[in-house]
Motif scaffolding. Structure first.
Motif, PDB file in Angstrom:
ATOM      1  N   GLY A  39       2.994   4.188 -11.556  1.00  0.00           N
ATOM      2  CA  GLY A  39       3.098   5.557 -11.067  1.00  0.00           C
ATOM      3  C   GLY A  39       3.813   5.559  -9.738  1.00  0.00           C
ATOM      4  N   CYS A  40       3.033   5.382  -8.679  1.00  0.00           N
ATOM      5  CA  CYS A  40       3.589   5.492  -7.324  1.00  0.00           C
ATOM      6  C   CYS A  40       4.372   4.253  -6.887  1.00  0.00           C
ATOM      7  CB  CYS A  40       2.447   5.736  -6.347  1.00  0.00           C
ATOM      8  SG  CYS A  40       1.305   4.334  -6.236  1.00  0.00           S
ATOM      9  N   GLU A  41       4.005   3.097  -7.417  1.00  0.00           N
ATOM     10  CA  GLU A  41       4.559   1.803  -6.975  1.00  0.00           C
ATOM     11  C   GLU A  41       4.323   1.546  -5.493  1.00  0.00           C
ATOM     12  OE1 GLU A  41       8.123   0.261  -8.942  1.00  0.00           O
ATOM     13  OE2 GLU A  41       8.380   2.265  -9.797  1.00  0.00           O
ATOM     14  N   GLY A  43       0.759   1.356  -4.364  1.00  0.00           N
ATOM     15  CA  GLY A  43      -0.660   1.017  -4.187  1.00  0.00           C
ATOM     16  C   GLY A  43      -1.577   2.213  -4.040  1.00  0.00           C
ATOM     17  N   VAL A  44      -1.102   3.403  -4.354  1.00  0.00           N
ATOM     18  CA  VAL A  44      -1.906   4.608  -4.112  1.00  0.00           C
ATOM     19  C   VAL A  44      -2.600   5.110  -5.375  1.00  0.00           C
ATOM     20  CG1 VAL A  44      -1.828   7.026  -3.353  1.00  0.00           C
ATOM     21  CG2 VAL A  44      -0.439   5.290  -2.189  1.00  0.00           C
ATOM     22  N   CYS A  45      -1.888   5.160  -6.494  1.00  0.00           N
ATOM     23  CA  CYS A  45      -2.410   5.899  -7.665  1.00  0.00           C
ATOM     24  C   CYS A  45      -3.334   5.080  -8.557  1.00  0.00           C
ATOM     25  CB  CYS A  45      -1.252   6.442  -8.490  1.00  0.00           C
ATOM     26  SG  CYS A  45      -0.343   5.178  -9.428  1.00  0.00           S
ATOM     27  N   GLY A  46      -3.206   3.788  -8.584  1.00  0.00           N
ATOM     28  CA  GLY A  46      -4.071   2.960  -9.422  1.00  0.00           C
ATOM     29  C   GLY A  46      -3.674   2.892 -10.886  1.00  0.00           C
ATOM     30  N   CYS A  48      -1.538   1.213 -12.240  1.00  0.00           N
ATOM     31  CA  CYS A  48      -1.151  -0.163 -12.597  1.00  0.00           C
ATOM     32  C   CYS A  48      -2.309  -1.153 -12.507  1.00  0.00           C
ATOM     33  CB  CYS A  48      -0.044  -0.617 -11.654  1.00  0.00           C
ATOM     34  SG  CYS A  48      -0.639  -0.719  -9.946  1.00  0.00           S
ATOM     35  N   CYS A  60       1.323  -3.305  -8.878  1.00  0.00           N
ATOM     36  CA  CYS A  60       2.580  -2.968  -8.193  1.00  0.00           C
ATOM     37  C   CYS A  60       2.657  -3.580  -6.807  1.00  0.00           C
ATOM     38  CB  CYS A  60       2.751  -1.455  -8.096  1.00  0.00           C
ATOM     39  SG  CYS A  60       1.597  -0.649  -6.949  1.00  0.00           S
TER      40      CYS A  60
HETATM   41  S1  FES Z   1       1.728   2.198  -9.454  1.00  0.00           S
HETATM   42 FE1  FES Z   1       0.432   3.396  -8.170  1.00  0.00          FE
HETATM   43  S2  FES Z   1      -0.966   1.911  -7.376  1.00  0.00           S
HETATM   44 FE2  FES Z   1       0.453   0.759  -8.508  1.00  0.00          FE
END
Ligand code: FES
Ligand code: FES
Length: 154
Positions: A39-41, A43-46, A48, A60
Protein backbone atom coordinates in the motif's frame (compact mmCIF):
# COMPACT_ATOMS: atom_id res chain seq x y z
CA UNK A 1 22.74 -8.95 -7.48
CA UNK A 2 23.01 -10.88 -4.24
CA UNK A 3 22.00 -14.51 -3.89
CA UNK A 4 20.15 -15.48 -0.76
CA UNK A 5 18.15 -18.37 0.60
CA UNK A 6 14.84 -17.90 2.37
CA UNK A 7 12.21 -20.26 3.61
CA UNK A 8 8.73 -19.13 2.60
CA UNK A 9 5.83 -21.06 4.10
CA UNK A 10 8.13 -24.00 4.71
CA UNK A 11 9.56 -24.04 1.20
CA UNK A 12 13.20 -23.09 0.50
CA UNK A 13 13.75 -20.40 -2.14
CA UNK A 14 17.17 -19.40 -3.48
CA UNK A 15 16.78 -16.04 -5.17
CA UNK A 16 18.85 -13.22 -6.64
CA UNK A 17 17.98 -9.74 -5.47
CA UNK A 18 19.28 -6.24 -5.92
CA UNK A 19 20.37 -4.28 -2.86
CA UNK A 20 17.33 -1.99 -3.28
CA UNK A 21 14.80 -4.86 -3.22
CA UNK A 22 12.55 -5.08 -0.19
CA UNK A 23 11.22 -8.28 1.30
CA UNK A 24 7.88 -7.46 -0.37
CA UNK A 25 9.62 -7.19 -3.75
CA UNK A 26 11.41 -10.49 -3.17
CA UNK A 27 8.23 -12.29 -2.13
CA UNK A 28 6.16 -10.94 -5.00
CA UNK A 29 8.70 -10.87 -7.83
CA UNK A 30 11.15 -13.64 -6.97
CA UNK A 31 9.10 -16.13 -4.95
CA UNK A 32 5.76 -15.71 -6.75
CA UNK A 33 3.93 -14.89 -3.51
CA UNK A 34 1.75 -12.03 -4.70
CA UNK A 35 -0.67 -12.32 -1.77
CA UNK A 36 1.48 -9.83 0.14
CA UNK A 37 0.10 -6.47 -0.92
CA UNK A 38 1.87 -3.13 -0.99
CA UNK A 39 0.00 0.00 0.00
CA UNK A 40 1.99 2.92 1.34
CA UNK A 41 5.48 1.37 1.03
CA UNK A 42 6.40 3.52 4.04
CA UNK A 43 5.62 1.25 7.00
CA UNK A 44 2.31 2.97 7.76
CA UNK A 45 -0.59 0.89 6.39
CA UNK A 46 0.39 -2.67 7.32
CA UNK A 47 -0.93 -4.14 4.06
CA UNK A 48 2.44 -5.86 3.58
CA UNK A 49 2.56 -7.52 7.03
CA UNK A 50 4.16 -10.98 7.03
CA UNK A 51 5.77 -13.04 9.78
CA UNK A 52 9.58 -13.16 9.89
CA UNK A 53 10.83 -15.93 12.18
CA UNK A 54 7.37 -15.89 13.74
CA UNK A 55 7.12 -12.15 14.40
CA UNK A 56 5.04 -9.64 12.44
CA UNK A 57 7.03 -7.34 10.17
CA UNK A 58 6.34 -4.75 7.46
CA UNK A 59 7.71 -6.37 4.31
CA UNK A 60 8.08 -2.95 2.67
CA UNK A 61 10.57 -1.81 5.31
CA UNK A 62 12.99 -4.74 5.26
CA UNK A 63 15.63 -5.14 2.60
CA UNK A 64 15.64 -8.66 1.21
CA UNK A 65 19.41 -8.95 1.69
CA UNK A 66 18.88 -8.68 5.44
CA UNK A 67 16.90 -11.89 5.46
CA UNK A 68 19.37 -14.61 4.56
CA UNK A 69 18.26 -17.83 6.25
CA UNK A 70 15.05 -16.38 7.68
CA UNK A 71 11.73 -18.13 7.74
CA UNK A 72 8.87 -16.10 6.27
CA UNK A 73 5.19 -16.84 6.59
CA UNK A 74 2.80 -15.19 4.15
CA UNK A 75 -0.93 -15.31 3.56
CA UNK A 76 -0.45 -18.15 1.06
CA UNK A 77 0.73 -20.31 3.96
CA UNK A 78 -2.40 -19.94 6.08
CA UNK A 79 -4.67 -22.48 4.37
CA UNK A 80 -3.51 -26.06 4.84
CA UNK A 81 -4.46 -29.08 2.74
CA UNK A 82 -7.12 -27.09 0.91
CA UNK A 83 -8.75 -26.02 4.15
CA UNK A 84 -8.95 -22.33 5.03
CA UNK A 85 -7.31 -21.14 8.24
CA UNK A 86 -9.79 -20.38 11.02
CA UNK A 87 -9.09 -16.66 10.59
CA UNK A 88 -9.88 -16.80 6.88
CA UNK A 89 -13.18 -18.52 7.67
CA UNK A 90 -13.96 -16.01 10.42
CA UNK A 91 -13.22 -13.05 8.09
CA UNK A 92 -15.69 -14.51 5.59
CA UNK A 93 -18.35 -15.29 8.18
CA UNK A 94 -18.14 -11.85 9.81
CA UNK A 95 -17.84 -9.87 6.57
CA UNK A 96 -14.50 -8.49 7.71
CA UNK A 97 -13.43 -7.40 4.24
CA UNK A 98 -14.77 -5.43 1.34
CA UNK A 99 -12.15 -4.69 -1.32
CA UNK A 100 -9.76 -7.09 0.46
CA UNK A 101 -6.61 -5.13 -0.23
CA UNK A 102 -5.69 -4.81 3.44
CA UNK A 103 -6.81 -8.34 4.30
CA UNK A 104 -3.54 -10.32 3.90
CA UNK A 105 -1.84 -7.92 6.29
CA UNK A 106 -4.62 -8.16 8.85
CA UNK A 107 -4.70 -11.94 8.54
CA UNK A 108 -0.97 -12.32 9.18
CA UNK A 109 -1.03 -9.88 12.07
CA UNK A 110 -4.02 -11.68 13.57
CA UNK A 111 -2.51 -15.14 12.97
CA UNK A 112 0.48 -14.15 15.07
CA UNK A 113 -1.77 -12.60 17.70
CA UNK A 114 -4.23 -15.45 18.25
CA UNK A 115 -1.44 -18.01 18.36
CA UNK A 116 0.32 -16.00 21.03
CA UNK A 117 -2.63 -14.46 22.90
CA UNK A 118 -5.71 -16.66 22.46
CA UNK A 119 -7.16 -15.25 25.70
CA UNK A 120 -7.00 -11.63 24.50
CA UNK A 121 -10.00 -9.40 25.14
CA UNK A 122 -11.68 -7.02 22.69
CA UNK A 123 -9.68 -4.07 23.95
CA UNK A 124 -6.43 -5.86 23.11
CA UNK A 125 -7.78 -6.83 19.69
CA UNK A 126 -8.70 -3.19 19.02
CA UNK A 127 -5.18 -2.15 19.99
CA UNK A 128 -3.79 -4.78 17.64
CA UNK A 129 -5.80 -3.72 14.60
CA UNK A 130 -4.90 -0.06 15.17
CA UNK A 131 -1.53 -0.88 13.62
CA UNK A 132 -3.05 -1.61 10.18
CA UNK A 133 -5.21 0.57 7.95
CA UNK A 134 -8.45 -0.47 6.29
CA UNK A 135 -10.27 2.07 4.11
CA UNK A 136 -13.46 0.01 3.77
CA UNK A 137 -14.80 -1.92 6.76
CA UNK A 138 -14.70 0.43 9.73
CA UNK A 139 -12.88 -2.26 11.77
CA UNK A 140 -15.84 -3.55 13.81
CA UNK A 141 -16.17 -6.69 11.74
CA UNK A 142 -12.42 -7.25 11.70
CA UNK A 143 -12.44 -7.18 15.51
CA UNK A 144 -15.42 -9.59 15.55
CA UNK A 145 -13.68 -11.98 13.17
CA UNK A 146 -10.44 -12.03 15.17
CA UNK A 147 -12.48 -12.49 18.36
CA UNK A 148 -14.31 -15.47 16.82
CA UNK A 149 -11.10 -17.12 15.58
CA UNK A 150 -9.39 -16.61 18.95
CA UNK A 151 -12.42 -18.11 20.74
CA UNK A 152 -12.29 -21.18 18.50
CA UNK A 153 -8.64 -21.63 19.28
CA UNK A 154 -9.05 -21.55 23.09
S1 FES B 1 3.01 -1.19 2.30
FE1 FES B 1 2.19 0.02 3.92
S2 FES B 1 3.28 -0.71 5.67
FE2 FES B 1 4.18 -1.74 4.01
S1 FES C 1 -11.26 -4.16 2.93
FE1 FES C 1 -10.70 -2.53 1.59
S2 FES C 1 -9.00 -1.59 2.56
FE2 FES C 1 -9.67 -3.06 3.99
Amino acid sequence: MTRLALTVNGERHVIDVEARHTLADALRERCGKTGTNLGCEHGVCGACTVLVDGEPARACLLFAVQLEGKSIRTVEGLAQDGRLHELQRAFMEHHALQCGYCTPGFLMLAAWFIERYPQADDEQIRELVASNLCRCTGYQNIVRAIRAAADRRR
